[in-house]
Design a protein around this motif. Structure first.
Motif, PDB file in Angstrom:
ATOM      1  N   THR A   1       0.857  -1.301  -0.062  1.00  0.00           N
ATOM      2  CA  THR A   1       0.002  -0.001  -0.122  1.00  0.00           C
ATOM      3  C   THR A   1       0.790   1.419  -0.035  1.00  0.00           C
ATOM      4  O   THR A   1       2.071   1.130   0.189  1.00  0.00           O
ATOM      5  CB  THR A   1      -0.847  -0.167   1.266  1.00  0.00           C
ATOM      6  N   TRP A   2       0.271   2.505  -0.181  1.00  0.00           N
ATOM      7  CA  TRP A   2       0.858   3.617  -0.013  1.00  0.00           C
ATOM      8  C   TRP A   2       0.105   4.670   0.444  1.00  0.00           C
ATOM      9  O   TRP A   2      -1.199   4.427   0.717  1.00  0.00           O
ATOM     10  CB  TRP A   2       1.483   4.106  -1.303  1.00  0.00           C
ATOM     11  N   HIS A   3       0.491   5.899   0.868  1.00  0.00           N
ATOM     12  CA  HIS A   3      -0.239   6.818   1.645  1.00  0.00           C
ATOM     13  C   HIS A   3       0.769   8.337   1.360  1.00  0.00           C
ATOM     14  O   HIS A   3       1.824   8.294   1.031  1.00  0.00           O
ATOM     15  CB  HIS A   3      -0.445   6.508   2.796  1.00  0.00           C
ATOM     16  N   TRP A   4      -0.274   9.325   1.370  1.00  0.00           N
ATOM     17  CA  TRP A   4       0.329  10.577   1.373  1.00  0.00           C
ATOM     18  C   TRP A   4       0.743  11.149   2.620  1.00  0.00           C
ATOM     19  O   TRP A   4      -0.028  11.226   3.668  1.00  0.00           O
ATOM     20  CB  TRP A   4      -0.715  11.765   0.498  1.00  0.00           C
ATOM     21  N   ARG A   5       1.527  11.806   2.878  1.00  0.00           N
ATOM     22  CA  ARG A   5       2.072  12.364   4.076  1.00  0.00           C
ATOM     23  C   ARG A   5       2.675  13.804   3.782  1.00  0.00           C
ATOM     24  O   ARG A   5       2.937  14.137   2.550  1.00  0.00           O
ATOM     25  CB  ARG A   5       3.217  11.476   4.874  1.00  0.00           C
TER      26      ARG A   5
END
Length: 241
Positions: free
Chosen positions: A187-191
């Protein structure tokens, strides 16, 4: 004794005409192809805040900064802005779980502001960056933290290194983004990361990330607001504080 064969005059003339026609056709086609204009690459307005990430990276990333190529220093890799660094995750994640798998880190957008989400820059300007963190393998991953000798720093043009989150910069986490944490496998996410800088330090700065293996990755940061997440970043900071 070898007999010499001679074509009749009419046949010889016909053969010469055919050869001449073929030669002229090739020459004409070749000249025509040389003069034919090639299809122009459609232009992209890099200031358009509705551009998706793939379009912006493909057409605008190289225009945002001239900081490309490696600098030859052992353990240090310099990338163009918005290009992905394939790093090693933190060896000791903050939540105590496993997290030393591969981690792809991509800074994509920068926004400069004197005030953000109820906080005012002590030094003159916040530099707020969006970062896409992705755990591409079957192992979870997390960014390396300053307590481990890793994490993010802003390197000013005069060489001064400043840590992320100094003063009130640590409280800037726009809606739709996180302040860090574990990324689950696949998975990935924005930070977001933020720095409290002087106006002079916002010009010609470099952002550096040290991963869990001690390798340093650097990106030359554009000196003006730019990037595909700029609209989302501004929207995420709206509201009363």
């Amino acid at each position: 004794m070898r007999t010499r064969t001679t074509l009749p005059a009419a046949a010889a003339g016909l053969l010469l005409a055919v050869l001449t026609a073929c030669s002229g056709s090739d020459h004409t086609d070749s000249e025509a192809s040389k003069g034919k204009p090639s299809a122009a690459k459609p232009s992209v307005d890099c200031s358009d805040q509705s551009l998706d990430q793939a379009t912006w990276v493909a057409n605008c990333a190289d225009k945002a900064t001239d900081g490309t190529g490696g600098d030859g220093t052992p353990g240090t890799k310099t990338l163009a802005w918005a290009k992905t660094a394939k790093t090693v995750g933190a060896q000791n994640p903050a939540d105590g779980g496993p997290g030393s798998g591969p981690l792809e880190v991509t800074p994509t957008t920068v926004l400069y502001a004197k005030e953000a989400m109820g906080s005012t820059s002590v030094n003159g300007a916040f530099a707020i960056l969006t970062v896409k963190d992705r755990a591409p393998s079957s192992t979870p991953a997390a960014e390396s933290a300053p307590i481990e000798g890793g994490g993010w720093q802003w390197i000013a043009a005069d060489g001064q290194a400043l840590d992320e989150g100094e003063n009130d910069a640590s409280s800037i986490t726009p809606r739709g983004f996180t302040g860090g944490g574990m990324i689950k496998a696949g998975t990935w996410h924005w930070r977001t990361i933020a720095f409290d800088l002087t106006q002079a330090q916002t010009k010609g700065g470099t952002v550096a990330y040290t991963d869990g293996d001690g390798t340093v990755y650097k990106w030359k940061v554009p000196a003006t607001d730019t990037g595909p997440e700029l609209a989302a970043l501004k929207k995420g900071m709206e509201g009363e504080y």
